[in-house]
Design an enzyme around this catalytic site. Structure first.
Site, PDB file in Angstrom:
ATOM      1  N   GLN A 185       0.815  -1.218   0.000  1.00  0.00           N
ATOM      2  CA  GLN A 185       0.000   0.000   0.000  1.00  0.00           C
ATOM      3  C   GLN A 185       0.848   1.268   0.000  1.00  0.00           C
ATOM      4  OE1 GLN A 185      -1.636  -1.136   4.090  1.00  0.00           O
ATOM      5  NE2 GLN A 185      -1.650   1.081   4.278  1.00  0.00           N
ATOM      6  N   CYS A 238      -5.228   0.529   3.465  1.00  0.00           N
ATOM      7  CA  CYS A 238      -5.318  -0.883   3.852  1.00  0.00           C
ATOM      8  C   CYS A 238      -6.720  -1.435   3.598  1.00  0.00           C
ATOM      9  CB  CYS A 238      -4.954  -1.041   5.319  1.00  0.00           C
ATOM     10  SG  CYS A 238      -6.011  -0.104   6.427  1.00  0.00           S
ATOM     11  N   HIS A 264      -6.191  -1.009  11.341  1.00  0.00           N
ATOM     12  CA  HIS A 264      -5.635  -1.657  10.149  1.00  0.00           C
ATOM     13  C   HIS A 264      -6.609  -2.736   9.683  1.00  0.00           C
ATOM     14  CE1 HIS A 264      -2.587  -2.506   7.294  1.00  0.00           C
ATOM     15  NE2 HIS A 264      -2.072  -3.573   7.855  1.00  0.00           N
ATOM     16  N   ASN A 266      -0.848  -9.405   4.843  1.00  0.00           N
ATOM     17  CA  ASN A 266      -0.776  -7.964   5.048  1.00  0.00           C
ATOM     18  C   ASN A 266      -0.556  -7.280   3.690  1.00  0.00           C
ATOM     19  OD1 ASN A 266      -0.682  -5.510   6.354  1.00  0.00           O
ATOM     20  ND2 ASN A 266       1.231  -5.906   7.461  1.00  0.00           N
TER      21      ASN A 266
END
Ligand code: NAG
Ligand code: NAG
Ligand code: NAG
Length: 326
Positions: free
Chosen positions: A130, A136, A273, A293
């Site tokens: 990102q 996110c 997140h 992630n």
């Protein structure tokens, strides 16, 4: 006696100097590997933060070697940043979405496997990055839809986060957003463009969505009941990857390297997140969620982290799980 002291002193000084030379070399490597360029002023500050982080990593790993932690820390591209700076990347709007939508009901005859890894089954695109943009939510959204699209069509299509950042106006682009809002946008919009046709820029831009470039569609989303890690396990096992919110604001999180992440200080209430659960299992006797992630490949285990499972909802991982309906 005097001789001995002098000898030890010399040894220490020599060791200190060697360590400095070693650090200088490591620092040059760090800058090269992660393509860091600084102004002269900035470099001093960055290097001192990096040295502090190295000390924290070494101390933690020494404790891990003695069996005090189930995970290890390591250097990555965030190693020249303070916790406060990383937290700035995490910005998402406060509060949960409260739409009245369908909730997940586990199939009656579900046999829960010990281990699930949807990456192995082809449901998951390569790890994305990102960058320094609080998007996110867009990556967690595409990750969930990529999985459900694969489940239905057996085709893995990488989907456009920039499409969401630019066009999902109810969210705030690089300032933050919610996956449920993004799923509603995709449903209303009639689809989302492919990553290839609408590549990621990592900053807010004007919407250039093109209907012919749609990579997937979605009808809405399903919530998994909050705070129920066994229910979440059933959803992951029977449906596929699930989008979740977590607290990712601790230094131990952004410097995580391997093992099962378990930090009692991780908040159960605060989230900042969004990530994608792509499986679960047990590592060295410790239950984990396998989490993708969106911080590139240098984070954790090639971009993934194993997070503590059935540890009283650690990091709030089961607070708002959701997956799209395709
Ligand atoms: C949500 O939907 C269910 C089923 O349609 C309904 O029974 C319930 O009253 C709704 N709740 C709210 C808060 O609107
Ligand atoms: C999940 O599967 C991927 C792809 O096969 C593999 O690289 C990875 O190591 C697996 N992760 C775990 C925790 O088993
Ligand atoms: C978006 O469009 C407006 C109006 O056409 C233009 O002024 C602006 O520069 C554009 N922004 C970007 C990031 O392209």
């Amino acid at each position: 006696m005097v001789f001995k002291c002098l000898f030890v002193l010399a040894l220490c000084t020599c060791y200190g100097r060697l360590y400095e030379i070693f650090l200088d070399k490591e620092w040059e490597d760090f800058k090269r590997i992660y393509s860091k360029t600084y102004t002269e002023q900035d470099e001093k500050i960055r290097k001192s933060i990096w040295i502090q982080n190295i000390d924290i990593i070494n101390r933690h790993n020494k404790e891990a070697d003695m069996g005090h932690h189930s995970y290890r820390l390591g250097m990555n591209e965030f190693g020249d940043m303070t916790t406060k700076e990383v937290t700035r990347m995490l910005n998402v709007p406060k509060g949960y979405a409260t739409d009245n939508v369908s909730t997940f009901l586990p199939p009656n005859n579900l046999q829960l496997p010990e281990t699930v890894n949807w990456t192995k089954e082809g449901y998951v695109t390569p790890v994305k990055n990102q960058g320094y943009c609080g998007s996110c939510w867009a990556f967690a959204t595409t990750g969930g839809l990529e999985g459900q699209h694969f489940r239905k069509t057996k085709k893995l299509v990488s989907l456009s986060e920039q499409n969401l950042v630019d066009c999902c106006k109810e969210n705030l682009g690089c300032t933050g957003g919610l996956p449920v809002t993004a799923y509603k946008y995709i449903a209303r919009n009639g689809g989302i463009d492919t990553e290839e046709s609408y590549p990621y820029l990592g900053k807010n831009g004007n919407c250039t969505f093109r209907p012919p470039k749609i990579g997937a569609t979605c009808q809405g989303f399903v919530r998994v009941p909050a705070g129920d890690e066994v229910g979440l396990q059933k959803a992951v096992a029977s449906v596929g990857p699930v989008t979740v919110s977590i607290d990712a604001s601790l230094k131990s999180f952004y410097l995580y390297k391997e093992g099962v992440y378990d930090d009692k200080k991780c908040s159960k209430k605060m989230f900042n997140h969004f990530v994608l659960i792509v499986g679960y299992g047990k590592h060295l006797g410790k239950e984990y969620w396998l989490v993708k992630n969106s911080w590139g490949m240098s984070f954790g285990m090639d971009g993934y982290i194993m997070m503590a499972r059935n540890q009283d909802n650690q990091c709030g991982i089961s607070n708002q799980p959701v997956y799209p309906i395709v």
